[in-house]
Design a protein around this motif. Structure first.
Motif, PDB file in Angstrom:
ATOM      1  N   VAL A   1       0.853  -1.207   0.000  1.00 33.32           N
ATOM      2  CA  VAL A   1       0.000   0.000   0.000  1.00 33.32           C
ATOM      3  C   VAL A   1       0.879   1.245   0.000  1.00 33.32           C
ATOM      4  N   LEU A   2       1.923   1.204   0.816  1.00 32.14           N
ATOM      5  CA  LEU A   2       2.832   2.353   0.903  1.00 32.14           C
ATOM      6  C   LEU A   2       3.541   2.587  -0.437  1.00 32.14           C
ATOM      7  N   LEU A   3       3.864   1.507  -1.128  1.00 29.41           N
ATOM      8  CA  LEU A   3       4.537   1.613  -2.428  1.00 29.41           C
ATOM      9  C   LEU A   3       3.637   2.328  -3.443  1.00 29.41           C
ATOM     10  N   ILE A   4       2.355   1.940  -3.449  1.00 28.23           N
ATOM     11  CA  ILE A   4       1.421   2.590  -4.379  1.00 28.23           C
ATOM     12  C   ILE A   4       1.232   4.062  -3.988  1.00 28.23           C
ATOM     13  N   LEU A   5       1.116   4.295  -2.679  1.00 24.49           N
ATOM     14  CA  LEU A   5       0.938   5.686  -2.235  1.00 24.49           C
ATOM     15  C   LEU A   5       2.166   6.535  -2.567  1.00 24.49           C
ATOM     16  N   SER A   6       3.343   5.922  -2.466  1.00 29.29           N
ATOM     17  CA  SER A   6       4.562   6.696  -2.742  1.00 29.29           C
ATOM     18  C   SER A   6       4.568   7.173  -4.190  1.00 29.29           C
ATOM     19  N   GLU A   7       3.997   6.374  -5.098  1.00 29.69           N
ATOM     20  CA  GLU A   7       3.924   6.778  -6.496  1.00 29.69           C
ATOM     21  C   GLU A   7       3.018   7.999  -6.661  1.00 29.69           C
ATOM     22  N   PHE A   8       1.892   7.987  -5.932  1.00 26.74           N
ATOM     23  CA  PHE A   8       0.998   9.154  -5.983  1.00 26.74           C
ATOM     24  C   PHE A   8       1.711  10.400  -5.433  1.00 26.74           C
ATOM     25  N   VAL A   9       2.390  10.222  -4.299  1.00 29.02           N
ATOM     26  CA  VAL A   9       3.075  11.369  -3.677  1.00 29.02           C
ATOM     27  C   VAL A   9       4.142  11.916  -4.640  1.00 29.02           C
ATOM     28  N   THR A  10       4.902  11.007  -5.243  1.00 31.69           N
ATOM     29  CA  THR A  10       5.945  11.435  -6.186  1.00 31.69           C
ATOM     30  C   THR A  10       5.326  12.181  -7.363  1.00 31.69           C
ATOM     31  N   ASP A  11       4.229  11.609  -7.877  1.00 32.15           N
ATOM     32  CA  ASP A  11       3.607  12.209  -9.049  1.00 32.15           C
ATOM     33  C   ASP A  11       3.085  13.616  -8.763  1.00 32.15           C
ATOM     34  N   PHE A  12       2.499  13.793  -7.590  1.00 34.49           N
ATOM     35  CA  PHE A  12       1.879  15.083  -7.296  1.00 34.49           C
ATOM     36  C   PHE A  12       2.873  16.119  -6.767  1.00 34.49           C
ATOM     37  N   PHE A  13       3.901  15.665  -6.071  1.00 35.19           N
ATOM     38  CA  PHE A  13       4.746  16.637  -5.376  1.00 35.19           C
ATOM     39  C   PHE A  13       6.187  16.719  -5.870  1.00 35.19           C
ATOM     40  N   ALA A  14       6.657  15.705  -6.560  1.00 34.93           N
ATOM     41  CA  ALA A  14       8.069  15.717  -6.944  1.00 34.93           C
ATOM     42  C   ALA A  14       8.329  16.729  -8.053  1.00 34.93           C
ATOM     43  N   GLU A  15       9.480  17.372  -8.008  1.00 41.73           N
ATOM     44  CA  GLU A  15       9.875  18.326  -9.049  1.00 41.73           C
ATOM     45  C   GLU A  15      11.271  17.963  -9.540  1.00 41.73           C
TER      46      GLU A  15
ATOM     47  N   SER B   1       8.710   1.104   2.188  1.00 39.18           N
ATOM     48  CA  SER B   1       7.802   0.040   1.751  1.00 39.18           C
ATOM     49  C   SER B   1       8.576  -1.240   1.437  1.00 39.18           C
ATOM     50  N   VAL B   2       9.717  -1.087   0.803  1.00 35.87           N
ATOM     51  CA  VAL B   2      10.528  -2.282   0.508  1.00 35.87           C
ATOM     52  C   VAL B   2      11.010  -2.919   1.821  1.00 35.87           C
ATOM     53  N   PHE B   3      11.362  -2.077   2.784  1.00 32.32           N
ATOM     54  CA  PHE B   3      11.778  -2.601   4.085  1.00 32.32           C
ATOM     55  C   PHE B   3      10.630  -3.375   4.740  1.00 32.32           C
ATOM     56  N   LEU B   4       9.411  -2.804   4.685  1.00 31.44           N
ATOM     57  CA  LEU B   4       8.255  -3.466   5.307  1.00 31.44           C
ATOM     58  C   LEU B   4       7.952  -4.791   4.612  1.00 31.44           C
ATOM     59  N   VAL B   5       8.007  -4.793   3.283  1.00 30.13           N
ATOM     60  CA  VAL B   5       7.746  -6.041   2.541  1.00 30.13           C
ATOM     61  C   VAL B   5       8.807  -7.087   2.908  1.00 30.13           C
ATOM     62  N   GLY B   6      10.071  -6.657   2.955  1.00 31.43           N
ATOM     63  CA  GLY B   6      11.153  -7.581   3.317  1.00 31.43           C
ATOM     64  C   GLY B   6      10.974  -8.102   4.740  1.00 31.43           C
ATOM     65  N   LEU B   7      10.636  -7.183   5.633  1.00 32.59           N
ATOM     66  CA  LEU B   7      10.425  -7.580   7.032  1.00 32.59           C
ATOM     67  C   LEU B   7       9.255  -8.558   7.132  1.00 32.59           C
ATOM     68  N   GLY B   8       8.172  -8.230   6.392  1.00 31.92           N
ATOM     69  CA  GLY B   8       6.988  -9.115   6.399  1.00 31.92           C
ATOM     70  C   GLY B   8       7.337 -10.508   5.913  1.00 31.92           C
TER      71      GLY B   8
END
Lengths: 221, 401
Positions: B110-124, B366-373
């Protein structure tokens, strides 16, 4: 747990609804005028990529001491520049001749230690906005504020080039740490205007003033 | 109805279908990079709800150009995947410590998908060209344009009114209470050529004021270019009004840059400079290029290494910091990352790529959480397996006793 996931679900929705770019369509902000900033001109344009043409490979870019000297070429300008016949002139010994570019009829460089200065000769149809606009454009390039013509006239010297009147302008910003200077001539010639501009480190520009005057005197259209 | 929706959104089949479409989107997007370049493809395929794929190049005259394969865009797929994952986790998942690893994996996704939204909207991502010895406190992007009116009447500061130009179209009015003027867009060309008109040409006058009128410039439409490393010459003709007073029409273009005299207009007694330029971002700090170094392999022209020694000066924080930027060693300052990107002018100019992405840590998390999971779930499985084996060993002994 359900609250956590509901929250995560609502977050992208909020992003969609709340982060539309509508608020960023208009921005209003204030900037300290370039001459008051502790740096050389911030309104100098970057080395722009050519329009409608691929980025020139770095090695192909012309040598330059200021970003604005690497011009991209306005369609039609190349043809207009090609139509002007290059006058005769005598190049001072200390000047290194560089290949002319698409719109530069003359292109020279002077290097003295860490100081570098560039001399360009260009021509445009018409008066390109008039003396006031042209001098103020040069002033902006070295971080100086534009001034009205009445004040600018005090910095201008009337000279003659090939028997016709011309204007010599000396501009410098001694307050800037890396002081840039411009010594330039505006030469009306029929319906066209020729520009000879020496730009770079102000110390070297001043040292090369005699050479530039000698170069201007040697121009024969 | 609600139950049906719930069943639909929690369905594993939906997950499989969405993942299938995601693969198709990546496949067709990769194909279209040939025609549209990476930036336009990213916008069309991954920053949209629906995309239409056609193998023909842009502006093709072929009748086949009207046929297109519709595909769900990245926004649609990402949102549906997120809903699917969250709904399944919420309504199907039965929480227990034995499944804590799976929970961590799902939170990571979920965090991985959200990070894409955050990057898309806020990254410059912008470029900063600096000459050796020069200083810059702004960067720009060749992908976006803005029309600026710079109020120069104050002797100390310039007030910049910047209007995003990329959404403007002919017939638009730009009016806002923050603007001391309003203007009407008579023409907007996303790409154009501009040339001086000859005296024998009987071309219509496109602007009544400014450079175009003084120099007899004429702008013509040309197809937009989508090729990476090519830029579009955005050009507009705008009619400016001081309240109800018509101040004439002006041609502005990113072609009419510093080579030309600035276009000046007086509005309500104040002097403004008018331009259409690449969108700029100003910073409260400045970057000085102290030295640029370009090393080549001996005896060849092949670049070995290039680096920029810069000095960051931030008067607001009273900081002056020197850094060396080179490949894979960017400078990070004030939330911005400066990468060495290019150079020019016989190694006297350097281009820094300035990236600002507030969500840059999310993919790592997110990658850390997936790896930990995965580790937790594997550990739980291993532990259960070992305890079952020890139970099986113990049972025969008891039976013998």
């Amino acid at each position: 747990m359900r609250f956590l996931f509901t929250g995560l679900f609502l977050l992208p929705l909020g992003l969609f609804l709340g982060c539309s770019e509508g608020d960023q369509d208009i921005r209003v902000y204030q900037l300290t005028k370039p001459s008051n900033q502790p740096e050389p001109p911030s309104d100098q344009a970057p080395v722009s990529p050519p329009v409608n043409a691929p980025f020139a490979p770095p090695a192909a870019r012309g040598p330059s001491v200021n970003p604005s000297s690497s011009m991209n070429v306005l369609p039609g300008m190349e043809e207009a520049a090609a139509a002007f016949e290059t006058p005769d002139w005598r190049v001072p010994v200390a000047w290194e001749s560089l290949p002319p570019t698409q719109i530069r009829k003359g292109n020279f460089r002077i290097v003295n230690g860490s100081d570098t200065v560039e001399v360009t000769v260009t021509a445009f149809p018409g008066d390109v906005g008039g003396t006031e606009a042209n001098v103020n454009r040069w002033r902006r390039q070295i971080g100086l504020s534009p001034l009205p013509l009445g004040i600018l006239e005090g910095q201008m010297e009337e000279i003659r080039i090939d028997g016709a009147p011309a204007i010599l302008v000396k501009l410098s910003d001694p307050g800037a740490p890396a002081a840039m200077g411009i010594l330039g001539a505006i030469i009306p010639r029929g319906e066209n205007t020729w520009f000879v501009k020496m730009v770079g480190n102000n110390r070297l520009v001043t040292a090369q003033e005699l050479n530039l005057r000698s170069f201007l005197n040697s121009i024969k259209f | 109805m609600i139950r049906g929706l719930l069943l639909f959104f929690t369905s594993l089949r939906l997950t499989v279908v969405l993942l299938g479409f995601s693969m198709a989107l990546v496949f067709f997007g990769t194909l279209d990079q040939v025609n549209y370049g990476i930036h336009e493809t990213q916008k069309r395929y991954f920053e949209s709800f629906v995309v239409f794929w056609n193998p023909l190049p842009p502006y093709s005259d072929s009748n086949w150009a009207r046929l297109a394969l519709p595909l769900p865009g990245g926004y649609l797929l990402g949102t549906l995947l997120l809903i699917n994952l969250v709904a399944a986790q919420t309504y199907r998942f039965r929480w227990s410590w034995k499944k804590s690893g799976i929970l961590l994996i799902h939170v990571g996704l979920v965090l991985l998908i959200l990070s894409e939204f955050v990057t898309d909207f806020f990254a410059e991502e912008r470029q900063m060209w600096i000459d050796e010895g020069g200083t810059k406190n702004w960067s720009e992007t060749y992908l976006e344009n803005e029309i600026v009116f710079i109020d120069q009447s104050d002797p100390e500061v310039d007030t910049v009114y910047a209007i995003n130009a990329d959404h403007l179209r002919a017939g638009d009015w730009v009016e806002d209470e923050r603007l001391p003027f309003r203007f009407f867009v008579e023409a907007y060309l996303p790409n154009a050529t501009i040339r001086p008109t000859g005296p024998e040409e009987n071309l219509p006058r496109q602007a009544t004021q400014g450079l175009a009128q003084e120099m007899g410039l004429f702008a013509s439409w040309v197809p937009e270019t989508f090729v990476d490393n090519e830029i579009n010459a955005d050009t507009a003709v705008i009619r400016i009004f001081d309240q109800e007073r018509d101040l004439g029409s002006w041609m502005v273009s990113n072609l009419l840059d510093e080579r030309f005299p600035p276009q000046q207009i007086t509005i309500a007694g104040r002097e403004f400079e008018l331009a259409l330029r690449f969108k700029r971002t100003y910073y409260p700090f400045s970057v000085t290029l102290a030295d640029f170094t370009h090393k080549k392999y001996p005896g060849t022209e092949i670049p070995k290494d290039f680096s920029s020694r810069v000095i960051v000066t931030d008067p607001t924080q009273n900081i002056e910091r020197e850094s060396l930027i080179y490949m894979n060693h960017p400078l990070r300052y004030d939330g911005h990352t400066f990468y060495q990107a290019s150079f020019a002018n016989q190694d006297t100019s350097s281009m820094l790529q300035v990236v600002n992405n507030p969500g840059w840590t999310l993919p790592y998390l997110s990658v850390f959480l997936v790896g930990l999971g995965l580790c937790v779930q594997f550990g739980i499985g291993l532990s259960r397996s070992r305890s079952m084996r020890s139970t099986q060993r113990a049972t025969p002994k008891e039976a013998r006793a």
